[in-house]
Write an enzyme that holds these catalytic residues in place. Structure first.
Site, PDB file in Angstrom:
ATOM      1  N   ASN A  31      24.752   9.217 -22.089  1.00  0.00           N
ATOM      2  CA  ASN A  31      25.615  10.281 -22.668  1.00  0.00           C
ATOM      3  C   ASN A  31      25.541   9.741 -24.748  1.00  0.00           C
ATOM      4  O   ASN A  31      26.472   9.251 -24.990  1.00  0.00           O
ATOM      5  CB  ASN A  31      26.603   9.972 -21.939  1.00  0.00           C
ATOM      6  N   LYS A  33      27.391  12.578 -26.174  1.00  0.00           N
ATOM      7  CA  LYS A  33      27.697  13.228 -26.927  1.00  0.00           C
ATOM      8  C   LYS A  33      28.043  13.651 -27.713  1.00  0.00           C
ATOM      9  O   LYS A  33      27.298  14.248 -27.778  1.00  0.00           O
ATOM     10  CB  LYS A  33      29.322  12.251 -26.713  1.00  0.00           C
ATOM     11  N   HIS A 117      32.544  15.643 -16.542  1.00  0.00           N
ATOM     12  CA  HIS A 117      33.383  14.796 -18.209  1.00  0.00           C
ATOM     13  C   HIS A 117      34.565  14.318 -18.277  1.00  0.00           C
ATOM     14  O   HIS A 117      34.972  15.741 -18.368  1.00  0.00           O
ATOM     15  CB  HIS A 117      32.115  14.476 -18.952  1.00  0.00           C
ATOM     16  N   GLU A 119      36.435  14.109 -20.469  1.00  0.00           N
ATOM     17  CA  GLU A 119      36.536  14.391 -21.657  1.00  0.00           C
ATOM     18  C   GLU A 119      36.331  16.446 -22.004  1.00  0.00           C
ATOM     19  O   GLU A 119      36.703  17.181 -22.452  1.00  0.00           O
ATOM     20  CB  GLU A 119      35.651  14.586 -22.204  1.00  0.00           C
ATOM     21  N   GLU A 197      34.718   7.391 -13.264  1.00  0.00           N
ATOM     22  CA  GLU A 197      34.534   7.080 -15.556  1.00  0.00           C
ATOM     23  C   GLU A 197      36.341   6.818 -14.660  1.00  0.00           C
ATOM     24  O   GLU A 197      37.253   7.770 -14.565  1.00  0.00           O
ATOM     25  CB  GLU A 197      34.245   8.816 -16.399  1.00  0.00           C
ATOM     26  N   GLY A 203      34.772   4.440 -24.190  1.00  0.00           N
ATOM     27  CA  GLY A 203      35.093   4.516 -25.764  1.00  0.00           C
ATOM     28  C   GLY A 203      35.924   3.471 -26.702  1.00  0.00           C
ATOM     29  O   GLY A 203      36.661   3.946 -27.930  1.00  0.00           O
ATOM     30  N   SER A 243      32.527   2.128 -20.129  1.00  0.00           N
ATOM     31  CA  SER A 243      32.122   0.464 -21.372  1.00  0.00           C
ATOM     32  C   SER A 243      31.324  -0.068 -20.717  1.00  0.00           C
ATOM     33  O   SER A 243      31.256  -1.300 -20.728  1.00  0.00           O
ATOM     34  CB  SER A 243      33.096   0.807 -22.165  1.00  0.00           C
TER      35      SER A 243
END
Length: 283
Positions: A31, A33, A117, A119, A197, A203, A243
């Site tokens: 991904n 992003k 996701h 986000e 996730e 991140g 991660s």
């Protein structure tokens, strides 16, 4: 010296799975992003995936470029590496400014879409609208009805993780409840991949321990067995998306309920091929 029960558990589970004819092909996604900043960087990022091609008989591989870059790179990867947009709308073409439809995605020759996701589920840290569980179910049904496959993301923020695994699994169940009827009716279970996730590990460079990841993946699979059916639980693939990198991928890959990775920052680096190699060797 005798091996620990923890060491033996993954191997035993894999043997049981193979004996029952339910081995799941691992799957790794990258991904990107909202990266890179310049289109001139795309060739280098694409080339990082060249080393993945040799493992495609053992592991499915897909890449999620930014929406602006999808058309620029969709034909640039080695054959068999799929390109999957990071989002889609839920109704098709029309007066939907800022959106893209599955019809458009399919017309461009792509067969997979990533949705849900963290986000997009309210983790921007900004007062942007949160995509709801109901919306995710609507999108998933739309994607499947159009003949495409879907990577469906779920996960928990740090305050929930700090309450313990039961709270984590309750949050994951909450994000899955609306898609239970969809999973029950789905004949080809490989068309939906769940990407778990731990939001607190995305991140940050901090990953869940392999034991934590396995415990959560198994808990999700057990919930699916109870609330959907055993066949779906046995066949659906669950990726780890916190991660993952070349260093921790081999240990994570050894656990039976971890079927792959949704890779963030490391997918922008050559080590993505090492991650694919690790899970290809383990499974």
């Amino acid at each position: 010296m005798a091996l620990s029960k923890l060491t033996l558990a993954p191997a035993r589970a894999l043997m049981r799975q193979a004996a029952r004819g339910m081995a799941r092909k691992p799957i790794v996604g990258g991904n990107w992003k909202c990266n890179p900043a310049t289109a001139s960087s795309l060739d280098e990022l694409v080339s990082n995936f060249d080393g993945c091609a040799q493992y495609l008989d053992k592991c499915d591989v897909y890449v999620c470029p930014s929406n602006l870059h999808v058309a620029l790179v969709k034909d640039s990867f080695k054959p068999g590496i799929k390109v999957a947009p990071q989002n889609c709308n839920f109704t098709g073409c029309g007066a939907y400014t800022g959106e893209m439809s599955v019809d458009q995605i399919k017309d461009m020759g792509m067969s997979t879409v990533l949705i849900g996701h963290s986000e997009r589920r309210g983790e921007f840290g900004l007062p942007t609208p949160k995509e709801s569980n109901e919306l995710m179910a609507t999108k998933l049904q739309y994607i499947l009805d159009q003949g495409l496959s879907c990577v469906f993301c779920i996960g928990e923020p740090l305050p929930i993780r700090e309450k313990g695994v039961d709270a984590v699994l309750a949050e994951c169940a909450n994000q899955l409840e609306d898609i239970v009827p969809i999973l029950k009716s789905l004949e080809d279970k490989s068309r939906v991949v769940i990407a778990y996730e731990p939001v607190w590990a995305i991140g940050t460079g901090v990953a869940a321990t392999p034991e934590q990841a396995q415990e959560t993946h198994k808990g999700i699979r057990d919930w699916i067995a109870k609330n959907v059916d055993q066949t779906t639980a046995d066949e659906i693939r669950i990726q780890y998306g916190g991660s993952a990198n070349a260093k921790n991928a081999p240990e994570l890959s050894a656990f039976p309920d971890i079927d792959g990775f949704l890779v963030g920052g490391a997918s922008l680096k050559p080590e993505i091929a090492d991650i694919v190699a690790a899970i290809s060797a383990a499974k």
